[in-house]
Design a protein around this motif. Sequence first.
Motif, PDB file in Angstrom:
ATOM      1  N   VAL A  18       0.876  -1.184   0.000  1.00  8.24           N
ATOM      2  CA  VAL A  18       0.000   0.000   0.000  1.00  8.24           C
ATOM      3  C   VAL A  18       0.909   1.229   0.000  1.00  8.24           C
ATOM      4  O   VAL A  18       1.678   1.452   0.938  1.00  8.24           O
ATOM      5  CB  VAL A  18      -0.914   0.036   1.246  1.00  8.24           C
ATOM      6  CG1 VAL A  18      -1.845   1.251   1.194  1.00  8.24           C
ATOM      7  CG2 VAL A  18      -1.712  -1.243   1.374  1.00  8.24           C
ATOM      8  N   LEU A  19       0.842   2.003  -1.075  1.00  9.73           N
ATOM      9  CA  LEU A  19       1.696   3.194  -1.178  1.00  9.73           C
ATOM     10  C   LEU A  19       0.828   4.431  -1.416  1.00  9.73           C
ATOM     11  O   LEU A  19      -0.135   4.369  -2.187  1.00  9.73           O
ATOM     12  CB  LEU A  19       2.684   3.049  -2.339  1.00  9.73           C
ATOM     13  CG  LEU A  19       3.720   1.928  -2.212  1.00  9.73           C
ATOM     14  CD1 LEU A  19       4.448   1.746  -3.533  1.00  9.73           C
ATOM     15  CD2 LEU A  19       4.699   2.239  -1.097  1.00  9.73           C
ATOM     16  N   ILE A  20       1.164   5.520  -0.762  1.00 12.70           N
ATOM     17  CA  ILE A  20       0.406   6.765  -0.961  1.00 12.70           C
ATOM     18  C   ILE A  20       1.353   7.811  -1.542  1.00 12.70           C
ATOM     19  O   ILE A  20       2.316   8.224  -0.888  1.00 12.70           O
ATOM     20  CB  ILE A  20      -0.192   7.273   0.370  1.00 12.70           C
ATOM     21  CG1 ILE A  20      -1.063   6.183   0.993  1.00 12.70           C
ATOM     22  CG2 ILE A  20      -1.001   8.552   0.146  1.00 12.70           C
ATOM     23  CD1 ILE A  20      -1.385   6.418   2.454  1.00 12.70           C
ATOM     24  N   LEU A  78      -2.288   0.143  -4.741  1.00 14.71           N
ATOM     25  CA  LEU A  78      -2.420  -1.157  -4.075  1.00 14.71           C
ATOM     26  C   LEU A  78      -1.881  -2.226  -5.010  1.00 14.71           C
ATOM     27  O   LEU A  78      -2.192  -2.216  -6.206  1.00 14.71           O
ATOM     28  CB  LEU A  78      -3.894  -1.467  -3.799  1.00 14.71           C
ATOM     29  CG  LEU A  78      -4.667  -0.521  -2.885  1.00 14.71           C
ATOM     30  CD1 LEU A  78      -6.147  -0.916  -2.876  1.00 14.71           C
ATOM     31  CD2 LEU A  78      -4.111  -0.565  -1.482  1.00 14.71           C
ATOM     32  N   SER A  79      -1.068  -3.112  -4.469  1.00 13.03           N
ATOM     33  CA  SER A  79      -0.557  -4.188  -5.323  1.00 13.03           C
ATOM     34  C   SER A  79      -0.172  -5.398  -4.464  1.00 13.03           C
ATOM     35  O   SER A  79       0.184  -5.244  -3.285  1.00 13.03           O
ATOM     36  CB  SER A  79       0.663  -3.703  -6.101  1.00 13.03           C
ATOM     37  OG  SER A  79       1.091  -4.707  -6.991  1.00 13.03           O
ATOM     38  N   LEU A  89      11.812  -2.753  -5.386  1.00 10.50           N
ATOM     39  CA  LEU A  89      11.071  -1.476  -5.442  1.00 10.50           C
ATOM     40  C   LEU A  89      11.578  -0.516  -4.372  1.00 10.50           C
ATOM     41  O   LEU A  89      11.781   0.678  -4.624  1.00 10.50           O
ATOM     42  CB  LEU A  89       9.567  -1.749  -5.246  1.00 10.50           C
ATOM     43  CG  LEU A  89       8.685  -0.500  -5.150  1.00 10.50           C
ATOM     44  CD1 LEU A  89       8.586   0.200  -6.500  1.00 10.50           C
ATOM     45  CD2 LEU A  89       7.288  -0.856  -4.654  1.00 10.50           C
ATOM     46  N   MET A  90      11.800  -1.056  -3.173  1.00 12.85           N
ATOM     47  CA  MET A  90      12.251  -0.204  -2.064  1.00 12.85           C
ATOM     48  C   MET A  90      13.638   0.391  -2.353  1.00 12.85           C
ATOM     49  O   MET A  90      13.937   1.509  -1.953  1.00 12.85           O
ATOM     50  CB  MET A  90      12.285  -0.984  -0.741  1.00 12.85           C
ATOM     51  CG  MET A  90      10.904  -1.358  -0.240  1.00 12.85           C
ATOM     52  SD  MET A  90       9.816   0.074  -0.144  1.00 12.85           S
ATOM     53  CE  MET A  90       8.221  -0.679  -0.364  1.00 12.85           C
ATOM     54  N   ILE A 103       4.396   7.451   1.031  1.00  9.28           N
ATOM     55  CA  ILE A 103       4.200   6.843   2.347  1.00  9.28           C
ATOM     56  C   ILE A 103       3.702   5.423   2.051  1.00  9.28           C
ATOM     57  O   ILE A 103       2.903   5.245   1.122  1.00  9.28           O
ATOM     58  CB  ILE A 103       3.114   7.606   3.144  1.00  9.28           C
ATOM     59  CG1 ILE A 103       3.547   9.052   3.350  1.00  9.28           C
ATOM     60  CG2 ILE A 103       2.807   6.924   4.470  1.00  9.28           C
ATOM     61  CD1 ILE A 103       2.441   9.937   3.878  1.00  9.28           C
ATOM     62  N   GLY A 104       4.131   4.439   2.800  1.00 11.87           N
ATOM     63  CA  GLY A 104       3.655   3.107   2.448  1.00 11.87           C
ATOM     64  C   GLY A 104       3.824   2.059   3.517  1.00 11.87           C
ATOM     65  O   GLY A 104       4.540   2.284   4.507  1.00 11.87           O
ATOM     66  N   VAL A 105       3.124   0.947   3.319  1.00 10.04           N
ATOM     67  CA  VAL A 105       3.280  -0.215   4.196  1.00 10.04           C
ATOM     68  C   VAL A 105       3.276  -1.480   3.337  1.00 10.04           C
ATOM     69  O   VAL A 105       2.721  -1.475   2.237  1.00 10.04           O
ATOM     70  CB  VAL A 105       2.138  -0.347   5.240  1.00 10.04           C
ATOM     71  CG1 VAL A 105       2.203   0.743   6.273  1.00 10.04           C
ATOM     72  CG2 VAL A 105       0.775  -0.389   4.585  1.00 10.04           C
TER      73      VAL A 105
END
Lengths: 117, 398
Positions: A18-20, A78-79, A89-90, A103-105
Motif C-alpha cells: 500500500v503506497l500513498i 495497491l498491489s 522497489l524499495m 508513504i507506504g506499508v
Amino acid sequence: MDDATSILTDGSDTRLLVLIARSEESFDPLVSALLDAGITGATVLESRGLANIIRMEMPIFAGLASLLPQATGTRVVLSIATTTRIDQLMRFIGQLPPERRPIGVTLPVESVLGLGS
Amino acid sequence: MITEPAPVDLDSVGRAIAVMIVATAALLLAFLSVTRPAARLARRPLASALLGGGWLALLAGLLLGPGGFELLRPGSVLELRPLTQLGLAWIGFLVGLQLKRSLVTAVPPLLWRWVLVDAAASLLVGTLLGGAVLMWASGARDWTATWPCAALAGAATIGWSGELRSLRGFDASSPHVAAMVRAGAGLCTVVALVMGGLATTDLTESKWIVATIAVVIAAAVSLRAALGGRVVADGGIILALLATLSLVAGAAAAIVTGPLLGAFLLGMVVTNMPGGSMRRMERLVMESEPAVAAIFFLLAGVLLGGVGDWPWVLALAMVGGRLVLKPWIASRVPATLWRDAASSRMQAAVVRQAPIAVALAVAAVMSRYAETERGVLLAVVITGMASTVMPLLWRGRT
C-alpha cells in the motif's frame, strides 16, 4: 469447502503493498519505480488527505476547488507482489529525494484470490 | 573622550512595544488557528461558523483593542502597514490560485450564470445603498467623494460564505448542491476581490496598471525560475514566495493599484504554470488560509470603533439587502439546482456574507484611515455577524 479453498493460492511469498503518493510529482517516479521493479499490476485510487477534507469543508476565501475534489494529486497504489520485487522497489524508492518518496506499508498475505497463474 | 548617551525617546520605545504586541498577538492567533485542537473544534457546527467566519479572531481583536483591554491600538496596527500589505498580497495570491484552467473550464454554465447575476445585482444594490447612506451621513451632495467607499460596500455584498459545516443537515443530503454553493462562493470571492481592488484603483492612470502587469509577469517568471523544474524544501518555497509577494505588494503599493489585485494576477498566472515545486507551494498557501484569515479578522477587531451611528444604518440596509436579494436570486437563476426540499433549504447559506468582505474593508482602512472607511468596516463586520447568525436560527426552526 474444498471448492471454496481451491480458488485461493498460497500467498506466503507475497506481500500486500500500500503506497500513498502525496502529489502529482511524487506519483510519476513511483510508477517508473514499480515498472523497474517488475510490478506491472497495481490498482491506483484517486484519494484526498485529511487536511484537504478539512479545508474543503470550511473554505474561507477559496472554495472553487470543491467542484473537482478528485484533483488533489494524491493517489493510493495497491498491489500484491513477491517479496523479491518489493525489495527491489524499495531500493528504487530509496534513491528518490525524500520529498518525492511515497508513504507506504507492506503487509503479509495469507492467501491470494483472482490473480492469474 | 566619553560622550553622554542620547536620551531614550520613551514615546518611540512605547510605540515600538505596542507594534510588537500587535504583531505577536496576530502571529499567535495565526498559529492557534492551524493547530489540531482548532481543527477538532471546527468539527462542531457552531464553532465551525465562528472559526470559518473568522468571528473568534474578531472577538479577540475587540477584546484586546480600544473597546476592550486596550492592549492593542489602531495606531499600532497602522504602523504594521508593510506587513499587512504583504498579508493582503497573500490573500490575493490565494484567491488567484483557484483559477486553474482545469477548474475554470469545469464550472458548469448554470454556476457561471448564478455568480454573474449575483455579482452584478449585489454590486449595484450594495453600491447604491452604501452611496445613499454615506451621502446622508456626511451631508455631501457630491457622489464622486463617496464613490470608492460606496463601491467597497457593493463589493462586500457580492457572493456568500462557502462554509457549510455549521449548516450540517442542510448539505448532508445534497452533496452536489453543497459543492456548487462552495464553488460559487469561491468564484464570487474572485469577482469581489477584483471589484474591490478596482474601486480603490485610479483607472485613469493606465500607465500604472500596465506597470502592475509588468511587475506581475516579472514576479511569475522569477518564481518559476526559483521553484520550477526541481524539488525545493518547504522552507525554500516559503522564502521564495515571501520575496516574490513582497515585491508585488511593494510595487503595487508604490504604484497605487494596491496589493490585492497584483497578487491575485500573480496567483492566476502561477497556478497555470507547470512543474517543479509549484504545486507544493500552492498546497502550502492554501493550507495557510485559516491563519491569514485569523490575522485579518483580529486586525479588523482592533480597527473597529470610534465612528458615529451611521455604520449601523448601513449595516441594517446591507443585511436587509442580503435577506431579500440573495435567496431571491438563488431560487430563480439556478432554479434547476434545487431538486428537492432538502437542497432548497441550502438557499439560506447564501445569505451569509463572504469573509473576503472583511479583508477588503481592512485593506481600505489600511490605505486610508478615515471615518468613512472605518465606518464601512464596522458596517461590513456587523453585516457579517448578523448574516451568519440568521441561517443558524433558520436551521434551528427547520
